[in-house]
Every structure is written in C-alpha cells, then in structure tokens.
Design an enzyme around this catalytic site. Structure first.
Site, PDB file in Angstrom:
ATOM      1  N   SER A   1       0.842  -1.204   0.000  1.00  0.00           N
ATOM      2  CA  SER A   1       0.000   0.000   0.000  1.00  0.00           C
ATOM      3  C   SER A   1       0.870   1.244   0.000  1.00  0.00           C
ATOM      4  O   SER A   1       1.864   1.320   0.722  1.00  0.00           O
ATOM      5  CB  SER A   1      -0.903   0.034   1.236  1.00  0.00           C
ATOM      6  OG  SER A   1      -1.796  -1.039   1.237  1.00  0.00           O
TER       7      SER A   1
ATOM      8  N   ILE B   1       2.560   0.646   7.535  1.00  0.00           N
ATOM      9  CA  ILE B   1       2.660   1.184   6.172  1.00  0.00           C
ATOM     10  C   ILE B   1       3.844   2.147   6.014  1.00  0.00           C
ATOM     11  O   ILE B   1       3.678   3.330   5.709  1.00  0.00           O
ATOM     12  CB  ILE B   1       1.339   1.830   5.699  1.00  0.00           C
ATOM     13  CG1 ILE B   1       0.163   0.904   6.074  1.00  0.00           C
ATOM     14  CG2 ILE B   1       1.392   2.148   4.223  1.00  0.00           C
ATOM     15  CD1 ILE B   1      -0.939   0.814   5.087  1.00  0.00           C
TER      16      ILE B   1
ATOM     17  N   CYS C   1      -6.807  -1.170   6.940  1.00  0.00           N
ATOM     18  CA  CYS C   1      -5.566  -1.385   7.671  1.00  0.00           C
ATOM     19  C   CYS C   1      -5.778  -1.123   9.161  1.00  0.00           C
ATOM     20  O   CYS C   1      -6.148  -0.024   9.555  1.00  0.00           O
ATOM     21  CB  CYS C   1      -4.457  -0.480   7.155  1.00  0.00           C
ATOM     22  SG  CYS C   1      -2.920  -0.772   8.030  1.00  0.00           S
TER      23      CYS C   1
ATOM     24  N   ASN D   1      -8.505  -8.115   4.845  1.00  0.00           N
ATOM     25  CA  ASN D   1      -7.266  -7.692   5.487  1.00  0.00           C
ATOM     26  C   ASN D   1      -7.083  -8.455   6.811  1.00  0.00           C
ATOM     27  O   ASN D   1      -7.836  -9.381   7.093  1.00  0.00           O
ATOM     28  CB  ASN D   1      -7.308  -6.183   5.745  1.00  0.00           C
ATOM     29  CG  ASN D   1      -5.926  -5.546   5.656  1.00  0.00           C
ATOM     30  OD1 ASN D   1      -4.967  -6.083   6.221  1.00  0.00           O
ATOM     31  ND2 ASN D   1      -5.810  -4.429   4.969  1.00  0.00           N
ATOM     32  N   THR D   2      -6.137  -8.057   7.603  1.00  0.00           N
ATOM     33  CA  THR D   2      -5.827  -8.799   8.837  1.00  0.00           C
ATOM     34  C   THR D   2      -6.782  -8.468   9.990  1.00  0.00           C
ATOM     35  O   THR D   2      -7.401  -7.415  10.022  1.00  0.00           O
ATOM     36  CB  THR D   2      -4.395  -8.474   9.293  1.00  0.00           C
ATOM     37  OG1 THR D   2      -4.254  -7.052   9.361  1.00  0.00           O
ATOM     38  CG2 THR D   2      -3.377  -9.044   8.341  1.00  0.00           C
TER      39      THR D   2
ATOM     40  N   ILE E   1       3.562  -3.144  10.623  1.00  0.00           N
ATOM     41  CA  ILE E   1       4.537  -2.379   9.846  1.00  0.00           C
ATOM     42  C   ILE E   1       4.172  -0.903   9.924  1.00  0.00           C
ATOM     43  O   ILE E   1       5.045  -0.046  10.011  1.00  0.00           O
ATOM     44  CB  ILE E   1       4.523  -2.858   8.367  1.00  0.00           C
ATOM     45  CG1 ILE E   1       4.711  -4.382   8.266  1.00  0.00           C
ATOM     46  CG2 ILE E   1       5.591  -2.114   7.558  1.00  0.00           C
ATOM     47  CD1 ILE E   1       5.978  -4.931   8.822  1.00  0.00           C
TER      48      ILE E   1
HETATM   49  C1  LIG Z   1       4.046  -7.850   6.850  1.00  0.00           C
HETATM   50  C2  LIG Z   1       2.704  -7.544   6.275  1.00  0.00           C
HETATM   51  C3  LIG Z   1       2.453  -6.310   5.729  1.00  0.00           C
HETATM   52  C4  LIG Z   1       1.207  -6.011   5.197  1.00  0.00           C
HETATM   53  N1  LIG Z   1       0.986  -4.796   4.626  1.00  0.00           N
HETATM   54  C5  LIG Z   1      -0.209  -4.551   4.030  1.00  0.00           C
HETATM   55  C6  LIG Z   1      -0.442  -3.344   3.328  1.00  0.00           C
HETATM   56  O1  LIG Z   1       0.420  -2.491   3.233  1.00  0.00           O
HETATM   57  N2  LIG Z   1      -1.662  -3.153   2.769  1.00  0.00           N
HETATM   58  C7  LIG Z   1      -2.659  -4.095   2.840  1.00  0.00           C
HETATM   59  O2  LIG Z   1      -3.729  -3.887   2.297  1.00  0.00           O
HETATM   60  N3  LIG Z   1      -2.464  -5.249   3.477  1.00  0.00           N
HETATM   61  C8  LIG Z   1      -1.258  -5.488   4.079  1.00  0.00           C
HETATM   62  N4  LIG Z   1      -1.065  -6.687   4.714  1.00  0.00           N
HETATM   63  C9  LIG Z   1      -2.153  -7.670   4.770  1.00  0.00           C
HETATM   64  C10 LIG Z   1      -2.020  -8.685   3.648  1.00  0.00           C
HETATM   65  O3  LIG Z   1      -2.154  -8.062   2.406  1.00  0.00           O
HETATM   66  C11 LIG Z   1      -3.080  -9.770   3.795  1.00  0.00           C
HETATM   67  O4  LIG Z   1      -4.334  -9.163   3.790  1.00  0.00           O
HETATM   68  C12 LIG Z   1      -2.934 -10.551   5.081  1.00  0.00           C
HETATM   69  O5  LIG Z   1      -1.580 -10.771   5.387  1.00  0.00           O
HETATM   70  C13 LIG Z   1      -3.655 -11.898   5.022  1.00  0.00           C
HETATM   71  O6  LIG Z   1      -3.143 -12.732   4.028  1.00  0.00           O
HETATM   72  P1  LIG Z   1      -2.031 -13.866   4.298  1.00  0.00           P
HETATM   73  O7  LIG Z   1      -2.520 -14.704   5.447  1.00  0.00           O
HETATM   74  O8  LIG Z   1      -1.935 -14.607   3.016  1.00  0.00           O
HETATM   75  O9  LIG Z   1      -0.779 -13.146   4.669  1.00  0.00           O
HETATM   76  C14 LIG Z   1       0.193  -6.981   5.241  1.00  0.00           C
HETATM   77  C15 LIG Z   1       0.449  -8.239   5.788  1.00  0.00           C
HETATM   78  C16 LIG Z   1       1.683  -8.531   6.302  1.00  0.00           C
HETATM   79  C17 LIG Z   1       1.925  -9.895   6.886  1.00  0.00           C
END
Ligand SMILES: Cc1cc2nc3c(=O)[nH]c(=O)nc-3n(C[C@H](O)[C@H](O)[C@H](O)COP(=O)(O)O)c2cc1C
Ligand SMILES: Cc1cc2nc3c(=O)[nH]c(=O)nc-3n(C[C@H](O)[C@H](O)[C@H](O)COP(=O)(O)OP(=O)(O)OC[C@H]3O[C@@H](n4cnc5c(N)ncnc54)[C@H](O)[C@@H]3O)c2cc1C
Ligand SMILES: Cc1cc2nc3c(=O)[nH]c(=O)nc-3n(C[C@H](O)[C@H](O)[C@H](O)COP(=O)(O)OP(=O)(O)OC[C@H]3O[C@@H](n4cnc5c(N)ncnc54)[C@H](O)[C@@H]3O)c2cc1C
Ligand SMILES: Cc1cc2nc3c(=O)[nH]c(=O)nc-3n(C[C@H](O)[C@H](O)[C@H](O)COP(=O)(O)O)c2cc1C
Ligand code: FES
Ligand code: FES
Lengths: 275, 318, 318, 275
Positions: free
Chosen positions: C55, C82, C139, C201-202, C80
């Site tokens: 992002s 962003i 986020c 997202n998370t 992080i």
């Molecule tokens: C280290 C890290 C940084 C992330 N940074 C962003 C981000 O900048 N923008 C965003 O939309 N999601 C971000 N995410 C979320 C991921 O895009 C994703 O939604 C989330 O990790 C779930 O998918 P996964 O289990 O395959 O990792 C980040 C995830 C991780 C682990």
C-alpha cells in the site's frame, strides 16, 4: 434406564498417558500396524473399546484421533492397532517410531457384549472395520466361540486381517470390488447361507452403512441379537462435548447419544442408520 | 519492573480471585461446552476455580447435524448447536450432581429470546445450587447467519438489565468476538448490570472439503476455537479491560499456563479452558500447575500482581 | 457432483479470470505488503495473475516501532504501519518498474481521509501503468485503537462513491474482517461503485511476552495473518458471495493450492498469497502449480467450474 | 546513491532449497553447531551474510529464523552455523538430525567489507555475535590480515569460539560476567590498549548495543572505519515486508532501512543506536 444415563454411574478409571511404541510398521499399501506397551494401563481393555491418540501436533494434526483396539494381548501386556492412512492424523502417526511414546487416552467407550453361552457368531466388516471386529474374534476364539466372518474391501490388498481370523479358526468369506463380489446382494446371499448352515447367536458389524442396513434387516427378521461399532468425528472423546452423536431409538423415542461414551458399540436394531 | 524481580522467599501463591462477587479459589475454570460430569474420571473438580457445564436451554434440543467438529490449523470448528436435555433435567440432575464438590457452579444459559433468558435466569439464579450465571449471548451456531444477541449493544443492554432485575446472583455476560467494537458490548453489559464479562465465545467460521466440495460441518458454519485465534482474543481482553471496570474472564485458545498468564496480563482476572481439554483431558490442572510454577519462578505471591499488568514503553491508547 | 467426476481427457486448464473488468491470466496474486521488487530474485513475475505492491500513502511514512512482526500459532502478527516512500517515489519508480512485466499492476492505496483517497486514486487511477486500484480501507495498524474506514458501511459507501467518480479503472475494496456484518460493508462497496472486493485484510490482534510483560510488537497491536484465521475468512468469503454480486479476491492464510481452491469454492474468483511467501519465497508459484494439478486430477477444465461451487446437502442460509 | 537504493540494482541469484545436514550437535550448554552441504548453492557466501532457515513448523515455529554463516569452507563446500538455543525455532532446529535436510533461503543480505590493503582489524563480539564475526576472522586469516578480538559473554562456557579464533592466529581477549570483566569500561580499556599497540584498519562488532555504542564512540574519535551486523525480527527476509528495519543517518537525514536487504551489515557510524 436409558443408554445415555447408564455410564455416568460406573466410575471406571481412564488414564491419559504416554505409552511406549513397540513397533509401528506398514503392512499393506494403505494399512499400518502399531503395537504398544499396555502394562501401565489402569483397566482391562474390551473388544470394541477405543483409545484417543495424539498423532503428533506437527503437520497440523491438532485434535486426537480415535482408534479401536485390534488385538489385546494379556499375556505380554501389549495392545495392537490396525489403521488406515487417510489424512493428516494417520499420516502423522506413521512417523512415530519404535521406542518413542505416543499419548493415548483410554480405554474408552463401551465394548461388544459376548454372551457366555454363545456358540457361533457372525462378523461383518467393511474395510478397516475389521480393526474393530478383530479383537472380538480374538476373544471369541479364547472363549471357544466359533466365528464366521465376512470381510469386504476394495481390493485383496486390504484384506490383510483374513489370515489372522483364520488363525483363530474362523470361517472367512472375502468379497471385494476387485473381484466384483462386494455388492450388497452377494453379501446378503453369503449371510443367508451362513445363517442357513449355522445357528448364529449374535452378529456384529463395523465399517459400512450399506452393510449395516443389510445386517439390520436380516438380523431383525431372524431375531438375531446384533451390535454395531459406529464412527463419528470426535472432540473430547469423554462425553462432554456432544460432537460424536448418533440417533438411536429407545422406547419409540429418538435419542441423540454419544458415540464416545454410550458407544461406539450399540445394539444394531436401535441405531437409526442415515440413508 | 519490580514485580518481575525474584523475590527472596516465595511464601505460597495466592491464587484467589473475586469475579464480580464470586470468590474462586483459583482463576482456572472450564469453558462451557468443553466440560461435563464424565470428566470426573480424569480430574478432581475440587481443584478447579469453578465448574461451568454446557449451556442449558429451556427445552430439550437435538443440536445440529454431524459432523459437528472439524479440525483446522491450530484449532477446531464446532457446530454442536447446543444439544441439551432442557432446564428440568438440568435442575433435577446437573445442579445436584455438582453439589458434591466444594467448587462454585456457574450455570451457562442459552435462550432464543430476551424473555426466555429472564425466565431461565429467574429459575436458575434463585436456585441455591447455582453460584453464578453466565449468559451465552454469543453462540454463533444458531441458524440465521450466526447472529447473536451479543452482536448488538442495545439488545445486550436490554437483556442484561432485565435479567439483572430478576436475580441477585453474580451475572457474567459471555461476549461474542464477531463484532466491530467489543468495547461497546462490554459497556452495554456493564450498564445493564452485569458483574463480569467472559471474553469471548467462538468466531464464526467455515471449512470446505476440497475433495467433496461440501462444508466440513453438517451445519455449514460453526465456531472456531483454539490457539490460532488467541491473539485476537488477547487484543479484545485488553480493549475490554481499558473500556470497562468489570472483571474479565478470558477465554479462547488457552493451551498452557503461559497462555493463561498472557490473558491475565492483558486484563483477565480468571481464565477458561475449553479446547485444550480435548487435546489433553487434564489440561486445566496442568494450566493451574504451570501458573503456580510461573509465579514461583518470578517470585509473585499474589495473582493480582499479574492482572492487567501488561507494560508499555511508549504507546498508550486513548 | 458431476464436476468432480474424472473427465476423459484434460485439454489444459483455463485459468483466466475476470475481476471486475481486469483480465488475469490466472487467479494467483500477491497480498499487499508481502510483495515487492526484490522478489524478482526468487520468482518470475510474468507467471503471476497480477502484481500488487505494498500500500502506498500520499506522503512518506516512517512506519511503526520495531519489533514489527511476531510469530503466533499458525500465523504471525504485523504492525509495519505502512512504511512508505510516498506517492511521488511510487509514480517515479514502482509503477515504471512493473512495466517490464506482462502482468497487470494493481496499486494498493492507503490514506488518512476520504479526500486523500480520492486525490491518490485520481493520480494513480489515471496513470497508464496502473491497471486497477485496491483501496486499503481496512488497515488496522493506525493509531486510534485499530479503527479503519471499512468498519463503517456509510463511510465505505461515501469513500467508494467519491473515488468511483474520479476514475474508471477497476476498483477493488479491501475489506476488514473486524466488523459485525461484513455483508453490509460489501454491499456499501457495491453500491458505491466498487468492481470487486478483496476479502479480507488482517484481524486486529495482540501478543504479550509473559517474561518481559511487554507486548511483542513495538506498536502493541497489529494484524494477524496466516492459516490459523483462514476458516473465519472462508466464512466471510462465503457470506459476501451470498450477499453481493461483485467478484471476490480471497485473502488470508492461503498456504497451498488446496487453501486457494477452498476459497474459490466459497466464492472467490482470485486469491492473494501473503504470509506464505515468508515461509516459502516462491509460494505463489507452488500454489498455482497445485491448482493446476488439482484441476487435472479432477478433470476440471475451467477454473470457473470451481468458483462458488460449495455444495450443500440441507441447510441453505436465508 | 542511498543505501536503500543500492541493492535493487544488482541481480544476485538467491535460492530457497533443501540443504543436507552433515552434522548438528550441541557444543556447550546453550550453543549448537550445524554443518550443511553447500555444494548446491547458487552464489558464493560472504562473511556477514545470512540464511533464512525453516526450523520445522511443528512446535509452532511458523516463521523462519535468520542465522549468519559461522564458517565458510570453500574446499569441502560446506557451511557452518553456530546458534544459541533460545525459543521455539532454535529449539526445533536442535531436533534436526544428520542426514536430514533443512530448508534454507540464501545467501541473503550484505556482508562485511574487508579492504584489500588492511593489515590489522578489530572484532568486538558479545555472546552469539561471534557466530557472525567468526566468518570474517576466517576470511581475514586467509587473506593474511591480522585480527584482534574481544569476546564478551555471560560465562566461560559461552566463549567457545575463542579457540577457533586463536587457531586463525588472532589475539583474543575474553571478558565475562562470571569474571566480572565484561563491564563497558573494562572493554574500553582493552580497546584503547589494542589501538595503542596496533594500527587498526577497521573494526567490526555484533551482539551488543552497549558495546556497539562504545565502539562507535572510539572509532569515530580515532577515525577508524567500522561496521556492525544488526539483528531484527524478520518476516520475508527478502526486502518486501519492512519488518526488519533500523534507522540510519545518511546525508544528515534519518532513513529507515531494511536489515535483511540493505544489511545486516552497516557502517557503524551511520546506525542510530537505540538507547
Ligand atoms: C508484513 C505484512 C504487511 C502487510 N501490509 C499490508 C499493506 O500495506 N496493505 C494491505 O492492504 N495489506 C497489508 N497486509 C495484509 C495482507 O495483504 C493480507 O491481507 C494478510 O496478510 C492476510 O493474508 P495472508 O494470510 O496470506 O498473509 C500486510 C500483511 C503482512 C503480513
Ligand atoms: C471409535 C472409533 C474407532 C476407530 N477405529 C479405527 C481403527 O481401528 N483403525 C482405523 O484405521 N480407523 C479407525 N477409526 C477411524 C479413524 O479415527 C479415522 O480414520 C481417523 O480419525 C482419520 O484421521 P485422519 O487425520 O487420517 O483423517 P482426516 O480425514 O484428515 O481427519 C480429519 C478429522 O476428521 C476426523 N475423522 C475422519 N474420519 C473419521 C472417522 N472415520 N471416524 C471418526 N473421525 C474421523 C478425524 O478424527 C479428524 O478430526 C475409528 C473411529 C472411531 C470413531
Ligand atoms: C541477520 C541475523 C543473523 C543472525 N545470526 C545468528 C547466528 O548466527 N546465531 C544465532 O544463534 N542467532 C543468530 N541470529 C539471531 C537468531 O535469528 C534468533 O536468536 C532466533 O531467530 C531466535 O529464534 P527462537 O525461535 O529461538 O526464539 P524466539 O524468541 O522464540 O523467537 C520468536 C521470534 O522472534 C524472532 N527473534 C527473536 N530473537 C531474534 C533476534 N535476535 N534476531 C532476529 N529475530 C529474532 C524469531 O526469529 C522469531 O520470529 C541472527 C539474527 C539475524 C537477524
Ligand atoms: C465443542 C464445543 C462446544 C461449545 N459449547 C458452548 C456452549 O454450549 N456455550 C458456550 O457459551 N460456549 C460454548 N463453546 C465455546 C467455548 O466455551 C469457548 O468459548 C471456546 O471454545 C473458546 O475457548 P477454547 O479455545 O479454550 O476452546 C463451545 C466450544 C466447543 C469447542
Ligand atoms: S467426542 Fe465429545 S461427546 Fe463424544
Ligand atoms: S524481513 Fe521483510 S523487509 Fe526485511
């Protein structure tokens, strides 16, 4: 008294403990055989009972897995399991090596009932269902009860317990998809033939819904007492979570009972077999 | 951090906690649905902080179709659907059964309407065998897309207030994690008159078998529990601790003593153990022993020296 | 289920998917924040369905204090915050860099206000090097208790509608799981004019070190990702698929081909891979290969024969 | 050009692969030593570089762990690691046995720079920091560069690399808590003594913030080029996630750079040491 109330009364000691693996080997393409040291067990084990085994939480195998006892060897205090490799849990189990220990909770559940005066019994097993019925054949042999067994499987490769049963003096009939002999009608014919030739005092089944319905049909008509060992996905294996239920009919009422506590062995006539 | 310094002599751990008026000899109790009479074979209920049987419904309930559980990475999903023998059986058998133990009984209530909650709370709350009520306003297994009372702050407030009006027994609201702001539901509970909060019930989840294309559970969806979701719950405990004055009972993914300590640092005064008992039948006693060793190792005499003591360097939330 | 029957001959898999107007050669793409230029050393970006860099924010951002990641059972938490070099750097370096690949570029935008989203979408959406926009309205790392635009349906609608007004490029809203009813946010996005939804997202999470009594992350809270939370996400994909007509990009906990298939059965048309790349740098290509083998094994020619095809015996939700 | 832009340019081949474990043994109470077959590696490994190692996802060790190379043996194509057992990951690593493989991603990051014309260098290591500096000592020895090393540790037990360094002909000073010799002022005295006796061309440190600040202070005063190998919790180890950052000062500006890509080795003077 209903099935489900019965087992809260008897306080039997059940232990969760590490048992030593004496051997764990592959015996056919899909089957494995494990022997464990049972000298530390708190109670006697009955055919039809099972253990809830921690297959190793690596490989994402988070929950334990239930396995019935395949053979109970009182003389050298060992227990045997026969298992089919299927998913994460059973695959993880194959990784355990002789000399290591495995966490094992049991003996659990209600075993088969074998009447003192029984002369001849019938076993009907499909696939790994034989793992559950074998211990009963072993006990029958010990008590001098004669056994007729029908073993159904995909292929000859999967019929590995046949020889053991023959060793117990059982009359063994094998049917397989491989031979095109495993259809329900053929099995019906074999059962009819056995019941025509022998006076069957009790029948037992495990491993197939289709065959269980068949046996339910035949034994109810002929008024032969019959039991079935059921399988259901489990959570606790100690009767508290109600994950492992099945429906039984008692006094014209449907009751939802727990396979891990009131079962896994049930009177065949009481079980509502899902279609 | 002086509490972490080794103290000279450890004169035994003080494990007693008070949860909204209910005195517990220690902070460990079962999670509803993962405990029952047949566990007496594997552990002595006198060693627990409380006993907490499965949620009870007014009428007998059959529960959901099987399979009712499935395994997922670091957890499981269940859709038992609150199989229950109904309130009458509970009063006649379950409540008297637990009288033999020197451990308070918390009765978990599940109901289909506010009125039913009130009715059941009246009966159970005024039964001398029941020491506290846990209102399961959060069970996600019911039909209707996993909706629960605890997803709405107003409904939570109404429900709590009505139940509060009918009984003086300590009242614990079991919150659902399936909400945008758990603090709002916590405050609604507090304003409605709850004495403590159980944080939290299971997350609504689903698993599909890629070989059969069918959901792994007969009920399609269920609630996920176990260590995989614990970090979300620790966050919620911390948020609720900041927002509300009520004591918190942490619940979700506690597998060992350190997990319990983590929840207490975040703000929980007591901790429930559910799924861990499926992995290790005597898990609750292990957790308790591990808490004692931990306190000994760090020379902590009183469990209250841990509760809510997570420690910040810089960031404090507003 | 005829689609599962072995078909006589497999004439190659059709993996193309259309995500709200954006044609992808296959359904696998990175999750934002788990992908960047330096991954060119371990995999060929031409094999991916899309590229999706971290992002971007309007101005450079420093990001949060370290530690910024910690490990949990079956997952990790990140905060992080962003870290970003700002939009100018992105336009000058990142966008041109990806021009060398024959793979569409989806730019993920993060902003502090609706106006900033619009402003950035205007610039990026009208840049010929950008093929689609993913709006990171979810986020949870920002200060203020993890609040995000995507937690409110009205805000989501407003934001989407305004961004829609400024650009014609395909618009993907990345939803947050930290809500009571994700369907509401999905519908608000659809009504606002989004072309697809990234689900999700998370989850806001927290982990405490029981030896230091400090949060494991410098920022106290962060977002949990990885396989432990996947079952919650599969449920959300399924719910969004029932509620909205928009194509879904599944995201969260995909570690292998079967996880991706599971999300597609639940309703996802494409799948993002994040954390898995940390465990195995070339995870995305492995996932893709495993999807192909799966289709071959079951004789499925077109990936569309999988999407949304979870199969029910009895229960259908209303 | 800034640090952070530098490394996008050079395309070096980095591989993620299973490498064979030639040995993995405990060498002291808390330290283990692992040797792997490096014959399949795509690039040469430099002192200060690291590998991102999958310690086994059982035991909940979900993420990989970074370890620098301890020794690089070009002749028999092996790599050595020295690691301290700490938490889940390193404990899981001890379970791996000779003959098994371990998934390993690397070599990663930027190594130490050792000028061609250097005569004598100074190494300052605290604890397992020696694992990172040892490879540099090995290379120095190979190039005929003399080495003075100060090793700081909790106890003598933890000073196990001292002999290896002496084997390379290094002048080794040991300080420990056990002896009460590890305080900063004593270390300062030792460094002052060494720099008084020798012309030190470069200094390197790893393993302690306190000692790094000390070295930063001394080397900046004496204008000795110095480098530090940093540690930060990692996500991707390939520069995409921004988990592993630290602050450096370049051209009077604070820049937040990635330890895994722009580091782990940085010019000591540029690093903003947190208090
Ligand atoms: C280290 C890290 C940084 C992330 N940074 C962003 C981000 O900048 N923008 C965003 O939309 N999601 C971000 N995410 C979320 C991921 O895009 C994703 O939604 C989330 O990790 C779930 O998918 P996964 O289990 O395959 O990792 C980040 C995830 C991780 C682990
Ligand atoms: C009382 C009882 C006795 C059993 N005895 C034997 C035996 O002696 N030998 C043998 O090979 N198998 C036996 N089974 C079946 C055995 O438990 C399953 O094959 C095994 O759990 C599958 O685990 P998995 O990880 O390999 O498969 P997966 O399909 O990956 O398992 C996923 C989940 O579903 C559950 N599950 C899958 N199939 C079954 C099943 N048939 N019954 C119960 N749970 C299941 C697993 O326990 C696990 O929680 C018995 C089952 C029960 C209930
Ligand atoms: C570039 C680099 C080179 C390293 N070289 C070595 C070496 O040669 N020998 C050695 O023993 N150690 C080395 N370390 C430190 C080593 O990576 C950690 O000790 C290890 O990750 C701890 O894992 P654990 O599971 O045992 O501990 P835990 O504390 O359980 O780890 C939990 C999490 O924190 C992370 N973490 C904890 N400590 C550190 C740390 N110091 N640095 C980075 N991440 C950490 C882990 O990777 C893991 O993600 C190095 C670190 C870096 C960054
Ligand atoms: C099989 C099962 C049945 C459950 N039944 C109930 C219930 O009846 N009432 C309730 O409030 N919670 C119920 N729960 C939720 C647990 O009480 C607990 O909130 C959840 O499992 C998280 O804790 P854990 O991770 O320690 O299991 C049940 C959980 C499981 C696994
Ligand atoms: S598995 Fe829990 S009741 Fe049977
Ligand atoms: S660990 Fe991901 S950028 Fe360094």
């Amino acid at each position: 008294m209903f099935l489900e109330d019965l087992f809260l009364l008897g306080v039997r000691v059940v232990k969760d403990q590490e048992v030593k693996i004496l051997s764990n080997i592959q015996v056919s393409e899909r089957y494995w055989h494990m022997v464990v040291d049972a000298s530390g067990l708190a109670s006697d084990v009955e055919p039809g009972q099972f253990f809830y085994i921690d297959c190793g939480q690596e490989n994402e195998s988070f929950l334990r897995r239930p396995f019935s006892v395949y053979r109970i060897n009182q003389d050298d205090q060992t227990l045997e399991f026969l298992y089919l490799t299927k998913g994460l849990g059973t695959q993880a189990l194959t990784k355990l090596k002789q000399g290591e220990t495995v966490r094992s909770f049991g003996p659990l559940g209600q075993g088969f009932s074998l009447q003192e005066d029984a002369q001849k019994i019938l076993l009907l097993a499909r696939g790994v269902g034989i793992a559950t019925l074998a211990a009963l054949a072993q006990e029958a042999s010990k008590k001098g009860v004669q056994c007729a067994a029908i073993l159904s499987a995909r292929s000859h490769n999967d019929l590995l317990a046949a020889e053991m049963l023959q060793g117990f003096g059982a009359e063994v009939h094998k049917v397989t998809e491989e031979d095109g002999t495993s259809d329900v009608e053929n099995v019906r014919d074999i059962i009819e033939d056995i019941t025509a030739r022998h006076n069957i005092d009790a029948a037992y089944t495990c491993g197939s819904r289709r065959l269980s319905r068949l046996l339910q049909d035949i034994t109810s008509k002929k008024d032969i007492p019959a039991e079935i060992a059921l399988e259901e996905h489990m959570g606790c294996a100690m009767g508290v979570c109600y994950a492992c239920v099945c429906d039984v009919v008692e006094d014209d009422e449907i009751r939802t009972v727990r396979v891990c506590l009131e079962g896994p062995v049930f009177p065949l006539q009481k079980v509502m077999m899902q279609p | 951090m002086s509490t972490l310094e080794q103290k000279s002599a450890n004169q035994g751990c003080h494990l007693r906690v008070n949860i909204g008026g209910l005195e517990l000899k220690n902070p460990i109790m079962p999670a509803s649905g993962a405990f029952g009479e047949s566990m007496e074979k594997v552990l002595d209920f006198n060693h627990l902080g409380a006993v907490l049987p499965k949620s009870i419904t007014k009428y007998p309930r059959k529960g959901n179709d099987t399979p009712r559980v499935c395994e997922v990475p670091a957890g499981m999903i269940n859709s038992i659907g609150i199989q229950s023998k109904g309130l009458q059986y509970y009063l006649k058998n379950i409540v008297p059964y637990y009288q033999q133990y020197d451990t308070p009984l918390i009765a978990s209530i599940s109901a289909d309407s506010v009125e039913e909650f009130v009715e059941m709370a009246d009966i159970l709350g005024n039964n001398p065998g029941v020491d506290a009520l846990e209102l399961n306003i959060s069970c996600p297994n019911l039909k209707g897309d996993g909706l629960a009372f605890g997803m709405d702050a107003d409904v939570t407030y109404e429900l709590t207030k009505k139940v509060r009006g009918i009984t003086d027994v300590p009242l614990f609201n079991k919150l659902t994690p399936n909400v945008t702001r758990i603090q709002d539901i916590a405050l609604a509970s507090e304003e409605g008159g709850a004495d403590a909060l159980t944080v939290v019930n299971t997350f609504l989840a689903m698993s599909i078998n890629v070989h059969t294309w069918k959901p792994e559970l007969g009920n399609v969806m269920g609630g996920i529990s176990g260590p995989g979701v614990k970090p979300i719950i620790v966050r919620m405990i911390y948020q609720v601790y900041q927002a509300s004055k009520l004591p918190i009972i942490g619940c979700g993914g506690v597998m060992n003593g350190e997990d319990a300590i983590e929840m207490m640092l975040a703000g929980a005064s007591a901790v429930q153990v559910g799924t861990a008992s499926f992995i290790k039948p005597a898990a609750m006693l292990d957790v308790l022993e591990e808490i004692k060793s931990y306190m000994q190792q760090y020379g902590i005499n009183d469990i209250y020296d841990i509760i809510g003591k997570v420690h910040f360097n810089q960031y404090e939330e507003g």
